[in-house]
Design an enzyme around this catalytic site. Structure first.
Site, PDB file in Angstrom:
ATOM      1  CG  ASN B   9     -12.813  53.405 -19.328  1.00 38.99           C
ATOM      2  OD1 ASN B   9     -13.799  52.671 -19.353  1.00 38.99           O
ATOM      3  ND2 ASN B   9     -12.347  53.988 -20.420  1.00 38.99           N
ATOM      4  CB  CYS B  10     -15.524  51.722 -14.261  1.00 35.32           C
ATOM      5  SG  CYS B  10     -14.857  52.618 -12.851  1.00 35.32           S
ATOM      6  N   PRO B  11     -17.733  53.657 -15.236  1.00 37.87           N
ATOM      7  CG  PRO B  11     -19.927  52.857 -15.396  1.00 37.87           C
ATOM      8  CD  PRO B  11     -18.521  52.405 -15.153  1.00 37.87           C
ATOM      9  CB  THR B  17     -11.029  52.331 -12.972  1.00 39.43           C
ATOM     10  OG1 THR B  17     -12.164  52.892 -13.618  1.00 39.43           O
ATOM     11  CG2 THR B  17      -9.766  52.710 -13.731  1.00 39.43           C
TER      12      THR B  17
END
Lengths: 148, 477
Positions: B9-11, B17
């Site tokens: 996942n990522c911001p 992601t």
């Protein structure tokens, strides 16, 4: 409006540092009527860079933003004439930019297209086209992924 | 063959992601590994890892840019996990697989580790209820122990003076009052976290407030709050309501305030009014019907009545059905009828004590948190309150409520058959020593028989139920 069109490409982005490149991308987005405010987009770009760099190596960066300021999911592409310091993962400067813009309430289908494009970015042959291909080649490469 | 599972996942959830997911897949395949990558991006969770994939994996890679909840992480308990920021994963993708063994650590100690059979339950209604359980347990433990201390202090002769005009409250009263907050808020916290587990933040506030309303007899003007069953109904209803509400398209100008303004406001208004005008009166009606039913039990059918009262007391632990049976028994004290209240003295001890004992006899069918809470559930349960049994019931409503109700019913019948009498509330299992419950030998016999039955039922029913759940999950997977 399509997520990606030929006029989303600027093969000669003005700017000699990260901030100026972001402003140029914001200009492009604003002229295409994709965003409400330029300054807001630059701010969103910078915020994302602060979390961690989007320069993933090989001279390519993917500044992206997710915000209300954005009217529709869009891909922008640009190249700069000079090398830009981007604090990249491999420490090298960048000259190729692919920017993903997403509204807060983006529908699923467009997010899936962007996901598909992101996945392609780890493939060397695809990145090679982005870095060295002509405007038409770049357009075809990206268009093949998102508009098919 | 080496098997890998990964989560990315990522911001923003739109680029890294997927880049890292792809990179991990490509790299693993080039090495001849089997690989499954779950992406947690802006469009939600995709390729969700199945329990089977996780169970078979040699290594777990967590390439995380925006954190992972404890609840999410718990899936990987006891696995060899390599955890790194998502950008690092991208940077070091070429060397990431060189020394998975050396870079991994065995994940352990996540708070809500489920027992062996229960590991399968990762999605669906049960996982929502579990979210409510793990949020509510600390309330009932902390609050319960304070109440137990307060009650002990009073029983050992310290004053129990409430706050009043011109009077300083006593320490015992203060401690008990603080403890009571734990019990009071446990219910709305359950409702709130059940809804939160289904549809995230927008559901939290309305579910909390509406469950609070439903459980507050004074606001509602009823003789009892809706208890934990009310929390389940409201938590699930609001959770699903908000889930669909969130899909509403309001256009650019309103979309941004949908989540934190429009949804909480509308949901609170609608469900608040529904609760006030439907659940409240329905509960009041139910209670009056049940009460008149109890009052009309002929004396010749005392044992049957004992069964019914015992079953009702154990059924919803503080909810309207329990309260009706309690009220029926308690109000008879003024006419010097003590044997119905004797049932209260015995049966209300059973559910928490039996739940605690069951976790000791068969730990595998309980979550780590449930096991950890067992001692305080046992102590609070045997002295002052049934509430510690609630989280256990919430975690597996059908088998736990059935076991408690059945054991409560049989014990109630036995208690009234042996004519155990209780004259006033005391401190649970020690009541006979204080002279509040007699004869002491029949009291302890009833408690012992009740506990044995209750534990037996819990273990039997819950084991069977877990097997059924696991089979269902298998089918769905």
């Amino acid at each position: 409006m399509n997520i990606f069109e030929i006029n989303h490409i600027n093969m000669n982005l003005a700017g000699s540092n990260q901030h100026e490149i972001m402003e140029s991308l914001a200009d492009l987005a604003f002229n295409l009527n994709i965003i409400n405010g330029k300054a807001e987009l630059v701010k969103d770009y910078l915020e994302r860079e602060e979390e961690s760099t989007t320069g993933f190596g090989n001279g390519v960066a993917i500044p992206h933003a997710r915000s209300n300021n954005i009217k529709g999911a869009t891909i922008l592409f640009g190249r700069s004439s000079s090398d830009i310091e981007w604090d990249s993962l491999d420490g090298k400067p960048v000259n190729t930019f692919i920017s993903l813009l997403v509204p807060d309430d983006q529908a699923d289908e467009h997010l899936k297209l962007l996901a598909k494009l992101s996945r392609k970015l780890v493939h060397k042959d695809f990145v090679e086209i982005l870095k060295t291909g002509s405007e038409t080649e770049v357009f075809d490469a990206i268009n093949n992924i998102v508009n098919n | 063959m080496t098997k890998i599972v990964a989560v990315t996942n990522c911001p923003a959830g739109i680029a890294h992601t997927y880049m890292v997911a792809e990179a991990i897949e490509e790299k693993a395949k080039s090495l001849g590994y089997e690989v499954h990558v779950e992406t947690q991006g802006a469009s939600g969770v995709e390729n969700k890892l199945t329990t089977e994939q996780i169970a078979e994996a040699d290594y777990v890679i967590l390439a995380i840019g925006k954190g992972l909840t404890d609840h999410d992480k718990e899936r990987f308990n006891q696995k060899k996990v390599v955890e790194l920021p998502v950008s690092e994963a991208l940077k070091h993708i070429d060397t990431l697989f060189d020394d998975l063994e050396g870079n991994s650590h065995v994940l352990s100690g996540s708070k809500v580790k489920l027992g062996a059979d229960q590991e399968k339950v990762t999605e669906g209604v049960m996982s929502y209820l579990m979210a409510g359980v793990s949020a509510a347990l600390p309330f009932v433990i902390g609050g319960g122990l304070l109440i137990a201390i307060g009650s002990m202090m009073v029983q050992f002769g310290m004053p129990n003076t409430p706050l009043g005009k011109g009077t300083e409250p006593s320490l015992a009263w203060i401690i008990t009052s603080i403890g009571n907050l734990g019990f009071q808020f446990m219910i709305p916290i359950m409702g709130a976290y059940i809804a939160y587990a289904i549809s995230d933040k927008p559901a939290f506030a309305p579910a909390f407030l509406v469950t609070f309303l439903a459980n507050d007899n004074q606001l509602l003007g009823t003789d009892s709050g809706a208890g934990f069953l009310g929390a389940i109904v409201i938590g699930l209803s609001i959770g699903y309501f908000v889930k669909y509400f969130k899909k509403l398209k309001l256009g650019k100008n309103f979309q941004s305030v949908l989540g934190y303004m429009i949804i909480p406001f509308v949901t609170l208004l609608v469900f608040g009014l529904l609760t006030y005008f439907l659940i409240g009166p329905a509960m009041a009606w139910l209670m009056s019907v049940m009460l008149s039913f109890l009052q009309n039990i002929p004396t010749s059918m005392k044992v049957v009545g004992g069964f019914i009262v015992g079953a009702m007391l154990a059924f919803d632990m503080g909810g309207p059905i329990n309260k009706t049976a309690w009220f029926f028994s308690f109000s008879l004290l003024s006419s010097h009828v003590f044997n119905w209240y004797g049932i209260v003295g015995v049966v209300t001890l059973l559910p928490p004590m039996a739940a605690a004992i069951s976790t000791w006899i068969k730990p595998a069918i309980f979550s780590k948190q449930e096991r950890a809470a067992s001692w305080s559930a046992f102590i609070v349960g045997m002295t002052v309150a049934t509430e510690p049994a609630i989280p256990y019931a919430l975690a597996a409503p059908l088998p736990m409520i059935t076991a408690n109700t059945l054991a409560g019913g049989i014990t109630g019948a036995l208690t009234i058959f042996l004519n155990v009498e209780r004259t006033a509330p005391g401190i649970g299992i020690f009541d006979p020593l204080l002279g509040l419950e007699s004869p002491w030998y029949w009291f302890y016999l009833c408690v012992a028989v009740g506990l044995a039955l209750n534990v037996l039922f819990i273990i039997t029913f819950k084991s069977y139920w877990l097997k059924r759940q696991a089979a269902k999950e298998e089918k769905a997977a």
